[in-house]
Design a protein around this motif. Structure first.
Motif, mmCIF file in Angstrom:
data_model
loop_
_atom_site.group_PDB
_atom_site.id
_atom_site.type_symbol
_atom_site.label_atom_id
_atom_site.label_comp_id
_atom_site.label_asym_id
_atom_site.label_seq_id
_atom_site.Cartn_x
_atom_site.Cartn_y
_atom_site.Cartn_z
ATOM 1 N N GLN A 1 44.792 75.731 64.671
ATOM 2 C CA GLN A 1 44.877 74.335 65.102
ATOM 3 C C GLN A 1 45.810 73.563 64.168
ATOM 4 O OE1 GLN A 1 41.009 72.525 65.212
ATOM 5 N NE2 GLN A 1 41.897 70.502 65.485
ATOM 6 N N GLY A 2 46.662 72.722 64.752
ATOM 7 C CA GLY A 2 47.526 71.855 63.950
ATOM 8 C C GLY A 2 48.762 72.543 63.386
ATOM 9 N N GLN A 3 49.037 73.750 63.847
ATOM 10 C CA GLN A 3 50.218 74.459 63.333
ATOM 11 C C GLN A 3 51.379 74.379 64.332
ATOM 12 O OE1 GLN A 3 50.788 79.003 63.193
ATOM 13 N NE2 GLN A 3 50.289 78.505 61.077
ATOM 14 N N ILE A 4 52.587 74.235 63.795
ATOM 15 C CA ILE A 4 53.776 74.377 64.656
ATOM 16 C C ILE A 4 54.267 75.805 64.449
ATOM 17 C CG2 ILE A 4 56.041 73.494 65.274
ATOM 18 C CD1 ILE A 4 55.363 70.853 64.027
ATOM 19 N N HIS A 5 54.186 76.588 65.506
ATOM 20 C CA HIS A 5 54.473 78.022 65.405
ATOM 21 C C HIS A 5 55.723 78.326 66.227
ATOM 22 C CE1 HIS A 5 52.782 82.106 64.531
ATOM 23 N NE2 HIS A 5 53.689 82.402 65.442
ATOM 24 N N GLY A 6 56.695 78.930 65.597
ATOM 25 C CA GLY A 6 57.955 79.231 66.280
ATOM 26 C C GLY A 6 57.973 80.639 66.830
ATOM 27 N N LEU A 7 58.507 80.777 68.061
ATOM 28 C CA LEU A 7 58.745 82.107 68.644
ATOM 29 C C LEU A 7 60.242 82.310 68.666
ATOM 30 C CD1 LEU A 7 56.735 82.701 71.931
ATOM 31 C CD2 LEU A 7 56.389 83.750 69.696
ATOM 32 N N VAL A 8 60.681 83.401 68.105
ATOM 33 C CA VAL A 8 62.115 83.623 68.028
ATOM 34 C C VAL A 8 62.389 85.075 68.373
ATOM 35 C CG1 VAL A 8 61.946 83.994 65.531
ATOM 36 C CG2 VAL A 8 64.112 83.292 66.469
ATOM 37 N N GLY A 9 63.577 85.335 68.889
ATOM 38 C CA GLY A 9 63.917 86.718 69.236
ATOM 39 C C GLY A 9 65.161 86.736 70.086
ATOM 40 N N PRO A 10 65.805 87.882 70.182
ATOM 41 C CA PRO A 10 67.034 87.966 70.974
ATOM 42 C C PRO A 10 66.764 87.689 72.462
ATOM 43 C CG PRO A 10 66.656 89.987 69.706
ATOM 44 C CD PRO A 10 65.421 89.160 69.591
ATOM 45 N N ASN A 11 67.803 87.487 73.230
ATOM 46 C CA ASN A 11 67.660 87.287 74.675
ATOM 47 C C ASN A 11 66.870 88.454 75.265
ATOM 48 O OD1 ASN A 11 70.981 86.073 74.622
ATOM 49 N ND2 ASN A 11 69.181 84.838 75.005
ATOM 50 N N GLY A 12 65.926 88.108 76.131
ATOM 51 C CA GLY A 12 65.145 89.148 76.807
ATOM 52 C C GLY A 12 64.016 89.721 75.966
ATOM 53 N N ALA A 13 63.742 89.122 74.803
ATOM 54 C CA ALA A 13 62.705 89.656 73.898
ATOM 55 C C ALA A 13 61.294 89.440 74.442
ATOM 56 C CB ALA A 13 62.824 89.019 72.516
ATOM 57 N N LEU B 1 56.852 66.036 67.198
ATOM 58 C CA LEU B 1 56.100 67.286 67.024
ATOM 59 C C LEU B 1 55.366 67.301 65.681
ATOM 60 C CD1 LEU B 1 58.565 69.938 68.517
ATOM 61 C CD2 LEU B 1 56.726 68.678 69.634
ATOM 62 N N THR B 2 56.027 66.791 64.649
ATOM 63 C CA THR B 2 55.394 66.770 63.324
ATOM 64 C C THR B 2 54.175 65.860 63.330
ATOM 65 O OG1 THR B 2 57.596 67.102 62.418
ATOM 66 C CG2 THR B 2 55.914 66.469 60.865
ATOM 67 N N ARG B 3 54.293 64.699 63.990
ATOM 68 C CA ARG B 3 53.151 63.766 64.053
ATOM 69 C C ARG B 3 51.992 64.377 64.844
ATOM 70 N NH1 ARG B 3 57.019 59.879 64.687
ATOM 71 N NH2 ARG B 3 56.730 59.714 66.920
ATOM 72 N N LEU B 4 52.336 65.038 65.968
ATOM 73 C CA LEU B 4 51.283 65.668 66.779
ATOM 74 C C LEU B 4 50.523 66.704 65.966
ATOM 75 C CD1 LEU B 4 53.019 66.401 70.213
ATOM 76 C CD2 LEU B 4 51.081 64.888 69.827
ATOM 77 N N ALA B 5 51.286 67.520 65.235
ATOM 78 C CA ALA B 5 50.643 68.586 64.442
ATOM 79 C C ALA B 5 49.760 67.975 63.356
ATOM 80 C CB ALA B 5 51.706 69.500 63.841
ATOM 81 N N ALA B 6 50.246 66.876 62.757
ATOM 82 C CA ALA B 6 49.443 66.225 61.707
ATOM 83 C C ALA B 6 48.130 65.706 62.290
ATOM 84 C CB ALA B 6 50.243 65.088 61.083
ATOM 85 N N ASP B 7 48.141 65.354 63.582
ATOM 86 C CA ASP B 7 46.914 64.876 64.247
ATOM 87 C C ASP B 7 46.061 66.020 64.790
ATOM 88 O OD1 ASP B 7 47.490 62.308 63.709
ATOM 89 O OD2 ASP B 7 48.321 61.819 65.688
ATOM 90 N N GLY B 8 46.496 67.265 64.567
ATOM 91 C CA GLY B 8 45.661 68.406 64.964
ATOM 92 C C GLY B 8 46.124 69.156 66.199
ATOM 93 N N THR B 9 47.193 68.675 66.865
ATOM 94 C CA THR B 9 47.697 69.410 68.029
ATOM 95 C C THR B 9 48.457 70.647 67.549
ATOM 96 O OG1 THR B 9 47.951 67.385 69.304
ATOM 97 C CG2 THR B 9 49.255 69.258 70.039
ATOM 98 N N SER B 10 48.245 71.757 68.211
ATOM 99 C CA SER B 10 49.019 72.956 67.882
ATOM 100 C C SER B 10 50.247 72.988 68.788
ATOM 101 C CB SER B 10 48.192 74.209 68.126
ATOM 102 O OG SER B 10 46.964 74.075 67.456
ATOM 103 N N VAL B 11 51.339 73.461 68.245
ATOM 104 C CA VAL B 11 52.582 73.537 69.027
ATOM 105 C C VAL B 11 53.107 74.966 68.935
ATOM 106 C CG1 VAL B 11 54.916 72.609 69.327
ATOM 107 C CG2 VAL B 11 53.108 71.125 68.405
ATOM 108 N N VAL B 12 53.406 75.546 70.086
ATOM 109 C CA VAL B 12 54.096 76.843 70.094
ATOM 110 C C VAL B 12 55.418 76.608 70.796
ATOM 111 C CG1 VAL B 12 54.027 79.268 70.781
ATOM 112 C CG2 VAL B 12 51.902 78.087 70.214
ATOM 113 N N LEU B 13 56.506 76.878 70.109
ATOM 114 C CA LEU B 13 57.822 76.623 70.704
ATOM 115 C C LEU B 13 58.743 77.803 70.454
ATOM 116 C CD1 LEU B 13 59.959 75.769 68.206
ATOM 117 C CD2 LEU B 13 58.538 73.749 68.232
ATOM 118 N N SER B 14 59.682 77.988 71.371
ATOM 119 C CA SER B 14 60.690 79.026 71.159
ATOM 120 C C SER B 14 61.985 78.353 70.763
ATOM 121 C CB SER B 14 60.896 79.847 72.431
ATOM 122 O OG SER B 14 61.520 79.056 73.414
ATOM 123 N N SER B 15 62.772 79.061 69.996
ATOM 124 C CA SER B 15 64.077 78.515 69.614
ATOM 125 C C SER B 15 64.986 79.653 69.198
ATOM 126 C CB SER B 15 63.917 77.529 68.459
ATOM 127 O OG SER B 15 65.174 77.037 68.078
#
Ligand SMILES: Nc1ncnc2c1ncn2[C@@H]1O[C@H](COP(=O)(O)OP(=O)(O)OP(=O)(O)O)[C@@H](O)[C@H]1O
Length: 326
Positions: free
Chosen positions: A46-58, A192-206
Motif C-alpha cells: 500500500q502507498g508504493q509507486i511501483h514501476g513496470l519496465v521491459g522491452p516491447n512485448g515483454a 502521483l506522489t501526493r496520492l502515494a503519500a495518502d496511501g494509494t498504490s500506483v502501478v505504472l509502466s514506462s
C-alpha cells in the motif's frame, strides 16, 4: 463453542491483508501460441509507486490489464486490495486506471468528459470535484475545450484526472508519461506522489528510466513474460558491473596514457585519438584509482559521467540476458 476471533484480532488481520495492494503468484497468460506472462510474481505494498519496465512485448500491458480486470489469467493467483480476483472481467473495487490510452469522448469538452464519467460511476463512487482534478493535472485553462483537439499529453492528463475522480486505492497506468511536456510531467509526477503519500498504490509502466528514478521506489523488470528483477531501484543499480564513463580532462592525451596504465580500466577504442573527451570502461574502485592518478599527474578532471545511467545499464544487461536464454 464460539470460534470467532476476538474483535481486536479480526481488525488486526484485516489491516495486515489490506496493506498489500497487489500480490501475484505464478501468473500465466497466453494468447494462442504466445505466452505473454510466464509465472509472474509481484508484490506491491500500500502507498508504493511501483514501476513496470521491459522491452516491447515483454508483457507489461497484459499484466496491467489483469490488474484492471480487463482480462483474466490462465493460471496463478492474483490478490488485489486484499481480495482474490476471480474469473469475472471487472475492475475490483477501489481500482482504476487505463491501458492503451484513456477512453475519452472526443466531441465533449474535458469538463463534460469528467462529468459524464462521474455520472456513469453513480452516487456510490467517492467522487471529488471536477475542477479540483482538472487543476491537479494542469488542465484548468482548457477545461471547456473539446477533447478532439487535445494532444496526446493532454489526453493522458485528462485520463489521469478521470482516474482521480474516484479517489482510487490502486491506480494502474500504462505509459502515463507518453507525450507529456515538462510542465505536464511535473503535474503528473506531483499528483502521483501526493496520492502515494495518502496511501494509494500506483502501478505504472514506462520505457523511461528517468521517470522511474524520479517516481518509483521499486521496479519490476519484465522480459519475455518473466520477472528478471523486482525490488528497490538502489538494488538494481548495484547489479551493474562495469560501466562506460565519459571523461573530460585538461590534458586528454596524457589522461589516455594514465588510463591505459591503470589496472581495471579499459580505454574505449572508438573514441578518436585527439578527441578532448574519451570513454573508459571500469568498475567503481578502478575508476576511483584512475581519478587519483590523474590528479597526482597534475591532470584536472573536468567531467566524469556514465555514458548510460547505472539503471539503464542494469536494465539492458538483465533483459538482454533473458532474450539470449530464450
Ligand atoms: N490481444 C492479444 N492477442 C494476441 N497477442 C497479444 C495480445 N495482447 C498481447 N499479445 C502479445 O503478448 C505479448 C506481450 O504483449 P504486451 O502488450 O503485454 O507487451 P508490452 O510489454 O506492453 O509491450 P510494449 O512495450 O510494446 O507496449 C506480445 O508478444 C504481444 O504480441
Amino acid at each position: 463453542m464460539n470460534k470467532s476471533l476476538p474483535a481486536t484480532s479480526v481488525a488486526g488481520l484485516g489491516r495486515l491483508h489490506e496493506s498489500v495492494a497487489v500480490r501475484a503468484r505464478g501468473i500465466v497468460k497466453s494468447f494462442g501460441e504466445v505466452i505473454a506472462l510466464d509465472g509472474i510474481e509481484l508484490d506491491v505494498p500500500q502507498g508504493q509507486i511501483h514501476g513496470l519496465v521491459g522491452p516491447n512485448g515483454a508483457g507489461k500491458t497484459t499484466l496491467l490489464g489483469l490488474l484492471l480486470g480487463l482480462a483474466v489469467a490462465d493460471s496463478g493467483t492474483l490478490e488485489i486490495l486484499g481480495t482474490t480476483v476471480g474469473r469475472a472481467l471487472a475492475a475490483p473495487d477501489g481500482v482504476t486506471g487505463f491501458v492503451d490510452g484513456p477512453g475519452l469522448y472526443p466531441s465533449l469538452t474535458a469538463r463534460q468528459n469528467l462529468a459524464a464519467l462521474a455520472a456513469l460511476r453513480g452516487r456510490e463512487a467517492r467522487t471529488v470535484g471536477i475542477d479540483d482534478v482538472l487543476g491537479d493535472v494542469g488542465l484548468t485553462d482548457v477545461a471547456d475545450d473539446r477533447v478532439r483537439g487535445f494532444s496526446l499529453g493532454m489526453r493522458q492528463r485528462l485520463g489521469l484526472a478521470a482516474a482521480l475522480l474516484t479517489k482510487p486505492r490502486l491506480l494502474v497506468l500504462d505509459e502515463p508519461s507518453n507525450g507529456l511536456d515538462p510542465a505536464g510531467k511535473k503535474h503528473v509526477h506531483g499528483v502521483l506522489t501526493r496520492l502515494a503519500a495518502d496511501g494509494t498504490s500506483v502501478v505504472l509502466s514506462s520505457h523511461r528510466m528517468d521517470d522511474l528514478e524520479a517516481l518509483c521506489s521499486e521496479v519490476t523488470i519484465l522480459a519475455t513474460g518473466r520477472v528478471v528483477f523486482s525490488g528497490p531501484l538502489s538494488k538494481l543499480a548495484a547489479e551493474t558491473d562495469e560501466l562506460g564513463y565519459r571523461l573530460l580532462t585538461s590534458d586528454p592525451e596524457a589522461a589516455r596514457r594514465v588510463a591505459g596504465e591503470t589496472a581495471g580500466v579499459r580505454v574505449a577504442d572508438d573514441t578518436g585519438q585527439n578527441a578532448a573527451v574519451f570513454v573508459v570502461h571500469a568498475m567503481v574502485p578502478a575508476l576511483d584509482e584512475l581519478v587519483v592518478r590523474l590528479v597526482q599527474a597534475g591532470i584536472a578532471v573536468r567531467e566524469l559521467a556514465p555514458v548510460v545511467s547505472p539503471l539503464e545499464a542494469a536494465f539492458l544487461a538483465l533483459t538482454e540476458q533473458q532474450e539470449s536464454n530464450r
